[in-house]
Design a protein around this motif. Structure first.
Motif, mmCIF file in Angstrom:
data_model
loop_
_atom_site.group_PDB
_atom_site.id
_atom_site.type_symbol
_atom_site.label_atom_id
_atom_site.label_comp_id
_atom_site.label_asym_id
_atom_site.label_seq_id
_atom_site.Cartn_x
_atom_site.Cartn_y
_atom_site.Cartn_z
ATOM 1 N N ALA A 7 0.835 -1.206 0.000
ATOM 2 C CA ALA A 7 0.000 0.000 0.000
ATOM 3 C C ALA A 7 0.868 1.254 0.000
ATOM 4 C CB ALA A 7 -0.932 -0.003 1.205
ATOM 5 N N GLN A 8 1.947 1.254 0.781
ATOM 6 C CA GLN A 8 2.850 2.405 0.798
ATOM 7 C C GLN A 8 3.523 2.590 -0.563
ATOM 8 O OE1 GLN A 8 1.663 4.015 3.323
ATOM 9 N NE2 GLN A 8 3.657 4.563 4.135
ATOM 10 N N THR A 9 3.908 1.492 -1.208
ATOM 11 C CA THR A 9 4.523 1.564 -2.528
ATOM 12 C C THR A 9 3.544 2.135 -3.547
ATOM 13 O OG1 THR A 9 5.900 -0.339 -2.010
ATOM 14 C CG2 THR A 9 5.643 0.208 -4.339
ATOM 15 N N LEU A 10 2.309 1.644 -3.530
ATOM 16 C CA LEU A 10 1.305 2.137 -4.470
ATOM 17 C C LEU A 10 0.923 3.575 -4.184
ATOM 18 C CD1 LEU A 10 -0.946 -1.013 -4.683
ATOM 19 C CD2 LEU A 10 0.332 0.016 -6.564
ATOM 20 N N ASN A 11 0.891 3.947 -2.925
ATOM 21 C CA ASN A 11 0.540 5.319 -2.554
ATOM 22 C C ASN A 11 1.594 6.309 -3.039
ATOM 23 O OD1 ASN A 11 -1.338 7.033 -1.411
ATOM 24 N ND2 ASN A 11 -0.316 7.039 0.573
ATOM 25 N N ALA A 12 2.854 5.885 -3.081
ATOM 26 C CA ALA A 12 3.937 6.752 -3.537
ATOM 27 C C ALA A 12 4.057 6.775 -5.063
ATOM 28 C CB ALA A 12 5.256 6.301 -2.928
ATOM 29 N N THR A 13 3.338 5.888 -5.750
ATOM 30 C CA THR A 13 3.392 5.808 -7.206
ATOM 31 C C THR A 13 2.441 6.832 -7.815
ATOM 32 O OG1 THR A 13 3.814 3.437 -7.012
ATOM 33 C CG2 THR A 13 3.091 4.234 -9.152
ATOM 34 N N ASP A 17 0.641 5.509 -13.159
ATOM 35 C CA ASP A 17 1.462 4.297 -13.129
ATOM 36 C C ASP A 17 0.989 3.263 -12.112
ATOM 37 O OD1 ASP A 17 3.106 5.382 -15.064
ATOM 38 O OD2 ASP A 17 4.449 6.284 -13.583
ATOM 39 N N ARG A 18 -0.075 3.560 -11.375
ATOM 40 C CA ARG A 18 -0.506 2.655 -10.302
ATOM 41 C C ARG A 18 -0.947 1.286 -10.801
ATOM 42 N NH1 ARG A 18 -3.674 6.185 -5.723
ATOM 43 N NH2 ARG A 18 -1.800 7.183 -4.939
ATOM 44 N N ALA A 19 -1.650 1.236 -11.922
ATOM 45 C CA ALA A 19 -2.126 -0.062 -12.425
ATOM 46 C C ALA A 19 -0.941 -0.949 -12.812
ATOM 47 C CB ALA A 19 -3.056 0.134 -13.614
ATOM 48 N N ILE A 62 -8.128 0.587 -7.180
ATOM 49 C CA ILE A 62 -6.769 0.519 -6.622
ATOM 50 C C ILE A 62 -6.654 1.417 -5.400
ATOM 51 C CG2 ILE A 62 -4.341 1.000 -7.099
ATOM 52 C CD1 ILE A 62 -4.885 0.079 -9.986
ATOM 53 N N SER A 63 -7.241 2.613 -5.456
ATOM 54 C CA SER A 63 -7.212 3.512 -4.292
ATOM 55 C C SER A 63 -7.936 2.897 -3.102
ATOM 56 C CB SER A 63 -7.840 4.859 -4.650
ATOM 57 O OG SER A 63 -7.072 5.512 -5.615
ATOM 58 N N LEU A 64 -9.055 2.234 -3.358
ATOM 59 C CA LEU A 64 -9.790 1.576 -2.280
ATOM 60 C C LEU A 64 -9.000 0.394 -1.735
ATOM 61 C CD1 LEU A 64 -12.387 1.617 -0.659
ATOM 62 C CD2 LEU A 64 -13.430 0.185 -2.411
ATOM 63 N N TRP A 65 -8.234 -0.307 -2.598
ATOM 64 C CA TRP A 65 -7.376 -1.394 -2.130
ATOM 65 C C TRP A 65 -6.312 -0.840 -1.190
ATOM 66 C CZ3 TRP A 65 -2.427 -2.759 -1.603
ATOM 67 C CH2 TRP A 65 -2.163 -4.080 -1.268
ATOM 68 N N ILE A 66 -5.710 0.297 -1.541
ATOM 69 C CA ILE A 66 -4.692 0.924 -0.693
ATOM 70 C C ILE A 66 -5.283 1.253 0.675
ATOM 71 C CG2 ILE A 66 -3.248 2.979 -0.405
ATOM 72 C CD1 ILE A 66 -2.941 2.993 -3.490
ATOM 73 N N LYS A 67 -6.468 1.858 0.680
ATOM 74 C CA LYS A 67 -7.120 2.221 1.943
ATOM 75 C C LYS A 67 -7.430 0.980 2.775
ATOM 76 C CE LYS A 67 -11.196 4.574 3.779
ATOM 77 N NZ LYS A 67 -11.248 3.682 4.887
ATOM 78 N N THR A 68 -7.938 -0.072 2.124
ATOM 79 C CA THR A 68 -8.269 -1.308 2.837
ATOM 80 C C THR A 68 -7.016 -1.950 3.427
ATOM 81 O OG1 THR A 68 -10.127 -1.657 1.339
ATOM 82 C CG2 THR A 68 -9.385 -3.552 2.617
ATOM 83 N N ALA A 69 -5.921 -1.975 2.660
ATOM 84 C CA ALA A 69 -4.674 -2.568 3.154
ATOM 85 C C ALA A 69 -4.134 -1.794 4.348
ATOM 86 C CB ALA A 69 -3.638 -2.615 2.037
ATOM 87 N N LYS A 70 -4.213 -0.482 4.306
ATOM 88 C CA LYS A 70 -3.744 0.328 5.440
ATOM 89 C C LYS A 70 -4.638 0.151 6.662
ATOM 90 C CE LYS A 70 -1.419 4.078 3.019
ATOM 91 N NZ LYS A 70 -1.446 5.523 2.768
ATOM 92 N N ASP A 71 -5.939 -0.007 6.444
ATOM 93 C CA ASP A 71 -6.860 -0.162 7.572
ATOM 94 C C ASP A 71 -6.708 -1.505 8.278
ATOM 95 O OD1 ASP A 71 -7.863 2.336 7.102
ATOM 96 O OD2 ASP A 71 -9.683 1.641 6.081
ATOM 97 N N ARG A 72 -6.185 -2.512 7.597
ATOM 98 C CA ARG A 72 -6.033 -3.842 8.200
ATOM 99 C C ARG A 72 -4.799 -3.958 9.086
ATOM 100 N NH1 ARG A 72 -7.876 -8.522 4.009
ATOM 101 N NH2 ARG A 72 -9.980 -7.752 3.695
ATOM 102 N N VAL A 73 -3.935 -2.960 9.075
ATOM 103 C CA VAL A 73 -2.715 -2.995 9.880
ATOM 104 C C VAL A 73 -3.048 -2.534 11.296
ATOM 105 C CG1 VAL A 73 -0.417 -1.992 10.151
ATOM 106 C CG2 VAL A 73 -1.265 -2.555 7.884
#
Length: 100
Positions: A7-13, A17-19, A62-73
């Protein structure tokens, strides 16, 4: 790789280029069905590291995936950063005897 690091990698992309980065990390992206019968068939679906999300557009998915991955930590109560196994403590000192 953990979901948080991905999620951090995708957030910085950059958004354009995210896809590509999502697929490089091992993720799958499914486009909507051309002839949908139900609402779920009109959505983009993305899946990476066991987290599957769907949304109306690929970028939103993809943005929702990033948010979901961060929320699970699990996070610390004090500052919201990811919880560390050491919780701010130094590692245990090495106590193996030294041979003479």
């Amino acid at each position: 790789m953990t979901p948080y690091i991905a999620a951090q990698t995708l957030n910085a992309t950059p958004l354009l280029d995210r896809a590509r980065t999502f697929r490089d990390l091992g993720g799958n992206i499914w486009r909507p069905d051309h002839d949908p019968w139900v609402y779920e068939e009109m959505l983009w679906m993305v899946e990476l590291l066991g987290i599957r999300v769907d949304a109306p557009t690929k970028g939103q998915a993809i943005s929702l995936w990033i948010k979901t991955a961060k929320d699970r930590v699990t996070k610390r109560a004090t500052d919201g950063r990811p919880d560390c196994p050491f919780n701010g403590q130094c590692p245990v000192p090495d106590t193996t005897p030294v041979e003479a």
